[in-house]
Design a protein around this motif. Structure first.
Motif, PDB file in Angstrom:
ATOM      1  N   SER A   7       0.948  -1.207   0.026  1.00 50.78           N
ATOM      2  CA  SER A   7       0.009   0.010  -0.016  1.00 50.78           C
ATOM      3  C   SER A   7       1.063   1.077   0.048  1.00 50.78           C
ATOM      4  CB  SER A   7      -0.812   0.020   1.207  1.00 50.78           C
ATOM      5  OG  SER A   7      -0.347   0.157   2.325  1.00 50.78           O
ATOM      6  N   LEU A   8       0.274   2.488  -0.242  1.00 51.19           N
ATOM      7  CA  LEU A   8       0.918   3.728  -0.438  1.00 51.19           C
ATOM      8  C   LEU A   8       1.430   4.168   1.144  1.00 51.19           C
ATOM      9  CD1 LEU A   8       1.746   6.303  -1.680  1.00 51.19           C
ATOM     10  CD2 LEU A   8      -0.580   7.176  -1.304  1.00 51.19           C
ATOM     11  N   ASP A   9       0.699   3.605   2.182  1.00 49.99           N
ATOM     12  CA  ASP A   9       1.407   3.928   3.537  1.00 49.99           C
ATOM     13  C   ASP A   9       2.472   3.160   3.882  1.00 49.99           C
ATOM     14  OD1 ASP A   9      -0.914   5.551   3.916  1.00 49.99           O
ATOM     15  OD2 ASP A   9      -2.338   4.351   4.589  1.00 49.99           O
ATOM     16  N   GLU A  10       2.673   1.969   3.295  1.00 46.47           N
ATOM     17  CA  GLU A  10       3.719   1.163   3.620  1.00 46.47           C
ATOM     18  C   GLU A  10       4.909   1.554   2.772  1.00 46.47           C
ATOM     19  OE1 GLU A  10       1.848  -3.126   4.635  1.00 46.47           O
ATOM     20  OE2 GLU A  10       1.802  -2.658   2.491  1.00 46.47           O
ATOM     21  N   ALA A  11       4.620   1.893   1.690  1.00 44.43           N
ATOM     22  CA  ALA A  11       5.759   2.266   0.699  1.00 44.43           C
ATOM     23  C   ALA A  11       6.332   3.804   0.774  1.00 44.43           C
ATOM     24  CB  ALA A  11       5.271   2.046  -0.581  1.00 44.43           C
ATOM     25  N   LYS A  12       5.570   4.650   1.361  1.00 50.81           N
ATOM     26  CA  LYS A  12       5.925   6.094   1.268  1.00 50.81           C
ATOM     27  C   LYS A  12       7.072   6.320   2.020  1.00 50.81           C
ATOM     28  CE  LYS A  12       3.945  10.848   2.022  1.00 50.81           C
ATOM     29  NZ  LYS A  12       2.913  11.674   2.176  1.00 50.81           N
ATOM     30  N   PRO A  13       7.215   5.837   3.346  1.00 47.97           N
ATOM     31  CA  PRO A  13       8.280   6.155   4.289  1.00 47.97           C
ATOM     32  C   PRO A  13       9.787   5.647   3.881  1.00 47.97           C
ATOM     33  CG  PRO A  13       6.957   4.556   5.406  1.00 47.97           C
ATOM     34  CD  PRO A  13       6.076   5.115   4.244  1.00 47.97           C
ATOM     35  N   ILE A  14       9.511   4.388   3.209  1.00 48.96           N
ATOM     36  CA  ILE A  14      10.725   3.504   2.676  1.00 48.96           C
ATOM     37  C   ILE A  14      11.357   4.563   1.342  1.00 48.96           C
ATOM     38  CG2 ILE A  14      11.960   1.837   1.734  1.00 48.96           C
ATOM     39  CD1 ILE A  14       9.851  -0.026   3.590  1.00 48.96           C
ATOM     40  N   VAL A  15      10.293   4.798   0.541  1.00 50.81           N
ATOM     41  CA  VAL A  15      10.607   5.212  -0.741  1.00 50.81           C
ATOM     42  C   VAL A  15      11.250   6.877  -0.494  1.00 50.81           C
ATOM     43  CG1 VAL A  15       9.503   6.387  -2.778  1.00 50.81           C
ATOM     44  CG2 VAL A  15       9.020   4.320  -2.172  1.00 50.81           C
ATOM     45  N   THR A  16      10.602   7.521   0.436  1.00 48.95           N
ATOM     46  CA  THR A  16      11.247   8.767   0.879  1.00 48.95           C
ATOM     47  C   THR A  16      12.468   8.765   1.409  1.00 48.95           C
ATOM     48  OG1 THR A  16       9.054   9.654   1.290  1.00 48.95           O
ATOM     49  CG2 THR A  16      10.695  10.843   2.236  1.00 48.95           C
ATOM     50  N   GLY A  17      12.820   7.756   2.324  1.00 55.37           N
ATOM     51  CA  GLY A  17      14.150   7.580   2.985  1.00 55.37           C
ATOM     52  C   GLY A  17      15.252   7.165   2.002  1.00 55.37           C
ATOM     53  N   LEU A  18      14.847   6.363   1.098  1.00 52.78           N
ATOM     54  CA  LEU A  18      15.807   5.936  -0.069  1.00 52.78           C
ATOM     55  C   LEU A  18      16.056   7.077  -0.854  1.00 52.78           C
ATOM     56  CD1 LEU A  18      14.881   2.130  -1.000  1.00 52.78           C
ATOM     57  CD2 LEU A  18      17.079   2.992   0.151  1.00 52.78           C
ATOM     58  N   SER A  19      15.226   7.752  -1.493  1.00 55.60           N
ATOM     59  CA  SER A  19      15.171   8.984  -2.375  1.00 55.60           C
ATOM     60  C   SER A  19      16.214  10.059  -1.519  1.00 55.60           C
ATOM     61  CB  SER A  19      14.017   9.441  -2.634  1.00 55.60           C
ATOM     62  OG  SER A  19      12.971   8.631  -3.249  1.00 55.60           O
TER      63      SER A  19
END
Length: 541
Positions: A124-136
């Motif tokens: 889901s978006l809620d699961e992916a958002k913090p990881i994507v943001t951190g990696l970016s």
């Protein structure tokens, strides 16, 4: 009469009463069941709805999810791959803190992808958002530190090149080590040579020399009604194996004549060995190559090349000047290796002869070879062009017009090791002269690199009769996957390659085949020596 009629009436009444009771009971049961079915449709519908609710939804195909352009799983996977590259680059630049942060985010990403795969539901978006943001954020930080794509590509390319160089160096080193082992004389064989030489020089030396002179003057050596074999080697054990296995499988061993040529170093040991063992009455002649005074640099181009300083530097020089490790094998500088092209001159009175390499084992009677019709050809040999790499273009330089104008690049190659030579046809075709011509043309090693097979292909071109493949099976010195059926049906098995049966690196299965064939006959001294060699218990003098 009246009493009987009354009894019958009572019996009929009871029967009718029972039938009526059963009918009423059946009617009652039918009504009850029908009523029960009319009262339960809602309950049945409820049960159906419940069963439908228990059916699980179709499971998610996570592979399709990762490859989908619109999924968070794919975005995470791509960012994780890029982050792994930056971890490597950060470590190269000694930025260990950034490498640790990236590694931590990568582990978090891997954990989320693993959970999504196990539960078979999309991320889901809620699961992916913090990881994507951190990696970016970390990837931007790495790019800001000049770890851009171009830097990444150059770094990875340099590492790939370094790994390729290491792999190539390891391959060359392996070849050099293997060649060194193949060239080395086993300690047991060296001790055997010394022991035999010592025996030749003992008190019985005079009697043995007389026996040797007698055997050399035997009329059987030039009798064309007998079967003649020639072997050129400095290896006592190898020569003895070839001779003994041929004798052991011959129908008439007393009709066999063996012509063995060795060098000055091995001559005494060879004489002591063959004079001290009985080979079922077969005649054996031992000669030294140094006896052939006519085979000198003024006559033979190959002798001139072998004595040439540049040639010796080519074979024994530094690896930097010679990129072919197998070219450093001393056998290419041994005149014994080239004697096969001078057989008619060594044995001028013979008409037909079978040439055997010293690394062969004979399994069947070879005398039928002498009755084969060679159809006017000089050389009877087994062809090896079942595979593409055994054709002429693999051995010779067809970019040279001298080669390309005279030979077919697709012509079939053949094997040395077990060859039938018609010496009358050889002298008529002047094969030795053809060999000299091509050796003279190859002074700069531009037509072929090394070995005796390439000049043999040239000298015997158009003069070779193909033999049945079962006469000569090759590859037991390098091919670990050779078919057992080929070995069992072969008349001669050939241990060509570095893994000779008398070396530690020999193929175990092939060594067993060799030992079984050798030990099949009663040759006690040979058996004892071979066992000593394989057990490494043979002591020096």
């Amino acid at each position: 009469m009246r009493r009987r009629r009354v009894a019958r009436r009572r019996l009929l009444s009871w029967i009718w009463l029972l039938l009526g009771s059963f009918s009423v009971a059946g009617l009652v049961l039918f009504m009850v069941q029908h009523r029960h079915q009319q009262q339960d449709p809602s309950q049945l519908n409820l049960e159906r709805d419940t069963s439908n609710n228990n059916v699980s939804p179709p499971r998610l195909n996570f592979t399709e999810e990762v490859t989908s352009a619109s999924s968070f799983a794919r975005q995470l996977a791509e960012q994780m791959t890029l982050a792994k590259a930056y971890v490597f680059i950060a470590k190269e630049h000694n930025n260990l803190h950034l490498a640790w942060e990236l590694s931590s985010k990568i582990r978090t990403c891997q954990l989320l992808l693993s959970k999504a795969a196990m539960r078979a539901q999309p991320i889901s978006l809620d699961e992916a958002k913090p990881i994507v943001t951190g990696l970016s954020s970390l990837i931007y930080k790495a790019q800001d530190a000049h770890y851009d794509i171009a830097t990444s590509m150059m770094t990875m390319k340099s590492h790939i090149q370094a790994l390729e160089e290491r792999a190539n160096a390891a391959t060359v080193q392996t070849t050099v080590f293997g060649q060194s082992v193949a060239e080395a004389v086993p300690k047991s064989l060296h001790c055997l040579m010394i022991k035999l030489t010592s025996d030749w020089l003992t008190e019985q030396a005079s009697s043995r020399r007389e026996a040797a002179d007698e055997s050399r003057n035997s009329p059987r050596l030039v009798d064309n009604n007998l079967y003649h074999f020639c072997i050129f080697t400095d290896n006592v054990i190898a020569a003895s194996v070839a001779v003994n296995s041929t004798v052991a499988n011959a129908d008439h061993p007393k009709q066999l004549v063996f012509h063995v040529v060795t060098n000055r170093v091995s001559y005494k040991a060879m004489q002591a060995w063959f004079l001290g063992n009985d080979f079922k009455g077969a005649a054996i002649e031992i000669r030294s190559v140094e006896e052939f005074s006519w085979l000198n640099a003024s006559y033979s181009p190959v002798v001139k090349q072998l004595l040439d300083t540049d040639s010796r530097a080519y074979y024994f020089g530094d690896q930097e000047t010679n990129s072919e490790p197998k070219a450093r094998n001393p056998k290419y500088l041994s005149l014994l290796n080239h004697l096969r092209f001078y057989i008619p001159e060594i044995y001028p009175q013979l008409e037909k002869i079978v040439f055997l390499d010293d690394d062969v084992v004979v399994q069947k009677d070879l005398t039928p070879l002498f009755s084969l019709d060679l159809h006017g050809n000089v050389n009877g040999a087994v062809e090896t062009c079942l595979e593409a790499f055994h054709r002429y273009y693999k051995y010779l330089n067809f970019s040279d017009p001298l080669i390309s104008s005279k030979f077919d690049p697709q012509a079939c190659g053949w094997a040395f090791g077990m060859n039938v030579f018609d010496l009358i046809a050889w002298r008529k075709a002047n094969v030795t002269g053809r060999y000299h011509y091509w050796q003279g043309k190859n002074r700069e090693r531009t037509l072929w690199k090394l070995g005796t097979l390439p000049p043999g292909l040239l000298a015997f071109y158009g003069l070779t009769e193909p033999l049945d493949r079962r006469w000569h099976v090759l590859g037991l010195g390098y091919d670990v996957n050779i078919d057992n059926r080929l070995i069992e049906t072969a008349a001669v098995i050939h241990y060509n390659g570095n893994m000779k049966p008398w070396l530690k690196i020999g193929i175990g299965r092939a060594q067993k085949v060799c030992q079984v064939q050798i030990f099949s006959e009663d040759c006690c001294s040979l058996l004892m020596v071979w066992r000593a060699i394989y057990n490494h218990t043979l002591e020096g003098p």
